[in-house]
Design a protein around this motif. Sequence first.
Motif, mmCIF file in Angstrom:
data_model
loop_
_atom_site.group_PDB
_atom_site.id
_atom_site.type_symbol
_atom_site.label_atom_id
_atom_site.label_comp_id
_atom_site.label_asym_id
_atom_site.label_seq_id
_atom_site.Cartn_x
_atom_site.Cartn_y
_atom_site.Cartn_z
ATOM 1 N N ASN A 1 0.816 -1.272 -0.031
ATOM 2 C CA ASN A 1 0.030 0.017 0.026
ATOM 3 C C ASN A 1 0.805 1.225 0.001
ATOM 4 O O ASN A 1 0.596 2.293 0.495
ATOM 5 N N SER A 2 1.938 1.147 -0.513
ATOM 6 C CA SER A 2 3.011 2.282 -0.503
ATOM 7 C C SER A 2 2.608 3.312 -1.592
ATOM 8 O O SER A 2 1.987 3.273 -2.788
ATOM 9 N N ASN A 3 2.761 4.644 -1.383
ATOM 10 C CA ASN A 3 2.438 5.870 -2.078
ATOM 11 C C ASN A 3 3.804 6.175 -2.915
ATOM 12 O O ASN A 3 4.023 7.236 -3.176
ATOM 13 N N CYS A 4 4.744 5.358 -3.029
ATOM 14 C CA CYS A 4 5.833 5.658 -3.683
ATOM 15 C C CYS A 4 5.411 6.049 -5.394
ATOM 16 O O CYS A 4 4.951 5.120 -6.028
ATOM 17 N N GLY A 5 5.700 7.205 -5.664
ATOM 18 C CA GLY A 5 5.323 7.714 -6.803
ATOM 19 C C GLY A 5 6.491 7.212 -8.101
ATOM 20 O O GLY A 5 7.361 6.845 -7.655
ATOM 21 N N LEU A 6 6.258 7.890 -9.056
ATOM 22 C CA LEU A 6 7.122 7.429 -10.459
ATOM 23 C C LEU A 6 8.533 8.184 -10.084
ATOM 24 O O LEU A 6 9.630 7.381 -10.378
ATOM 25 N N ASP A 7 8.602 9.474 -9.330
ATOM 26 C CA ASP A 7 9.609 10.067 -9.144
ATOM 27 C C ASP A 7 10.417 9.287 -8.136
ATOM 28 O O ASP A 7 11.662 8.981 -8.256
ATOM 29 N N ASP A 8 9.772 8.657 -7.213
ATOM 30 C CA ASP A 8 10.637 7.674 -6.292
ATOM 31 C C ASP A 8 11.263 6.405 -6.718
ATOM 32 O O ASP A 8 12.434 6.025 -6.656
ATOM 33 N N LEU A 9 10.382 5.933 -7.773
ATOM 34 C CA LEU A 9 10.803 4.456 -8.436
ATOM 35 C C LEU A 9 12.315 4.867 -9.360
ATOM 36 O O LEU A 9 13.265 4.327 -9.506
ATOM 37 N N VAL A 10 12.022 6.113 -10.238
ATOM 38 C CA VAL A 10 13.151 6.492 -11.007
ATOM 39 C C VAL A 10 14.193 6.912 -10.104
ATOM 40 O O VAL A 10 15.664 6.473 -10.570
ATOM 41 N N GLY A 11 13.976 7.549 -9.059
ATOM 42 C CA GLY A 11 15.418 8.093 -8.359
ATOM 43 C C GLY A 11 16.105 6.807 -7.682
ATOM 44 O O GLY A 11 17.400 6.778 -7.835
ATOM 45 N N ILE A 12 15.329 5.828 -7.246
ATOM 46 C CA ILE A 12 15.890 4.372 -6.724
ATOM 47 C C ILE A 12 16.602 3.810 -7.904
ATOM 48 O O ILE A 12 17.979 3.426 -7.781
ATOM 49 N N ILE A 13 16.165 3.698 -9.192
ATOM 50 C CA ILE A 13 16.837 3.031 -10.230
ATOM 51 C C ILE A 13 18.050 3.854 -10.751
ATOM 52 O O ILE A 13 19.163 3.310 -10.840
ATOM 53 N N ARG A 14 18.022 5.137 -10.821
ATOM 54 C CA ARG A 14 19.087 6.021 -11.047
ATOM 55 C C ARG A 14 20.237 5.887 -10.121
ATOM 56 O O ARG A 14 21.384 5.812 -10.407
ATOM 57 N N TYR A 15 19.927 5.939 -8.742
ATOM 58 C CA TYR A 15 20.859 5.883 -8.067
ATOM 59 C C TYR A 15 21.598 4.419 -7.706
ATOM 60 O O TYR A 15 23.003 4.339 -7.665
ATOM 61 N N TRP A 16 21.013 3.526 -7.702
ATOM 62 C CA TRP A 16 21.531 2.101 -7.992
ATOM 63 C C TRP A 16 22.259 1.882 -9.384
ATOM 64 O O TRP A 16 23.439 1.366 -9.157
ATOM 65 N N ALA A 17 21.829 2.454 -10.251
ATOM 66 C CA ALA A 17 22.820 2.137 -11.503
ATOM 67 C C ALA A 17 24.004 2.945 -11.554
ATOM 68 O O ALA A 17 24.812 2.786 -11.971
ATOM 69 N N GLU A 18 23.942 4.383 -10.672
ATOM 70 C CA GLU A 18 25.213 5.085 -10.764
ATOM 71 C C GLU A 18 26.027 4.800 -9.792
ATOM 72 O O GLU A 18 27.369 4.520 -9.659
ATOM 73 N N HIS A 19 25.554 4.106 -8.353
ATOM 74 C CA HIS A 19 26.268 3.894 -7.261
ATOM 75 C C HIS A 19 26.427 2.615 -6.801
ATOM 76 O O HIS A 19 27.211 2.114 -6.121
ATOM 77 N N GLY A 20 25.864 1.614 -7.758
ATOM 78 C CA GLY A 20 25.837 0.141 -7.576
ATOM 79 C C GLY A 20 25.196 -0.426 -6.744
ATOM 80 O O GLY A 20 24.752 0.287 -5.611
ATOM 81 N N ARG A 21 24.728 -1.839 -6.703
ATOM 82 C CA ARG A 21 24.004 -2.325 -5.774
ATOM 83 C C ARG A 21 24.244 -3.889 -5.634
ATOM 84 O O ARG A 21 24.732 -4.343 -6.926
ATOM 85 N N GLU A 22 24.029 -4.418 -4.556
ATOM 86 C CA GLU A 22 24.568 -5.857 -4.454
ATOM 87 C C GLU A 22 23.671 -6.855 -4.971
ATOM 88 O O GLU A 22 22.402 -6.776 -5.280
ATOM 89 N N THR A 23 24.374 -7.819 -5.883
ATOM 90 C CA THR A 23 23.526 -8.837 -6.671
ATOM 91 C C THR A 23 22.259 -9.364 -5.640
ATOM 92 O O THR A 23 22.840 -10.006 -4.695
ATOM 93 N N GLY A 24 21.363 -9.716 -6.154
ATOM 94 C CA GLY A 24 20.206 -10.402 -5.209
ATOM 95 C C GLY A 24 19.425 -9.153 -4.490
ATOM 96 O O GLY A 24 18.356 -9.683 -4.066
ATOM 97 N N THR A 25 19.551 -7.931 -4.654
ATOM 98 C CA THR A 25 18.600 -6.979 -4.028
ATOM 99 C C THR A 25 17.396 -7.037 -4.813
ATOM 100 O O THR A 25 17.108 -7.177 -5.822
ATOM 101 N N ASP A 26 16.234 -7.059 -4.072
ATOM 102 C CA ASP A 26 14.854 -7.350 -4.279
ATOM 103 C C ASP A 26 13.854 -6.432 -3.608
ATOM 104 O O ASP A 26 13.745 -6.528 -2.237
#
Length: 305
Positions: free
Chosen positions: A207-232
């Motif tokens: 029931n989260s209210n995470c909007g498009l901006d939140d999702l885009v921000g997460i993806i861009r941050y992970w893409a730039e700073h890296g993220r552990e394989t298996g993160t879900d």
Amino acid sequence: MPSGLSYPALKCVLEFLEPPKRFLITARSQSLQRVCKSTTLRVNRLENYETGLCLDNFDIGTFRNNAVLLKNEKNKRQVVNQAPSHLIQKEVVEKVKEFYMSGKLCVNQASFEKDYPENPFSLPSNFQLKTNNLDTPYVYFDHILSKIDSTCFPLNSLTIDIEEPVSLIHPVINSARYLEVFVPSSSQIIKFPNIHVLPNKNVVFFNSNCGLDDLVGIIRYWAEHGRETGTDYFFAPCEFFATDDRLHGLDEVFAEFRSDHGDEQPESPRLSIPIINSTSKINVYGNQRRSWASRGILMKVEQTE
């Protein structure tokens, strides 16, 4: 005539007795009650709610007429006791919890429900909890943490109910191996500051209210700073059609990483975004299911094949 059990042996027996048997036996003896208070109570599940509690299959509830219902869900037996008439229900609840929750509890799954505003949340002063799986409203979080044995951290799983904007950057929250964030549907629109830097590996937002901006921000941050394989990370919006809106928005923002099979094959990623200086990718799946959530968006960091 056989001799009685030694004190250590008696504590060992009491520790592993089922709650109904333990409290039925000790209720008949003052000396046994003293031993009981100093002996850890082991149960698989503890549920603490406004008018009572549940220990595995042993349910203890109170009512406005000062009745106290003891019910064994396993064999369906129940007993109704009457508390003194001069006590109000809140005082009866406190005495019940003082009796059944005082001392050390070793619990596999501990769950705490939010009380009504007129009944401030409280636990017995000597309540000590050992658990690896906790479900609690955020408003009680710090209070409950003070009651948990430090050897229990990091928690295997943590579920928190959030009714107002809060930061999820907290050492106990961030160390949980599995984090579930639940937002009641009646709550206001809630944003989570710095959600893109949340270090947890496995997170579900119901029931989260995470909007498009939140999702885009997460993806861009992970893409730039890296993220552990298996993160879900799984997002189940509070509105049924919000999933489609978020997916279409992500398609537009990351059009160059769009897959040709994401719509027809839910098991295939809809988007596959590379992570800088890594062989892993951020795969975005649509129309996924988790637990009781009907549809949601899954972001997963996976190794490039």
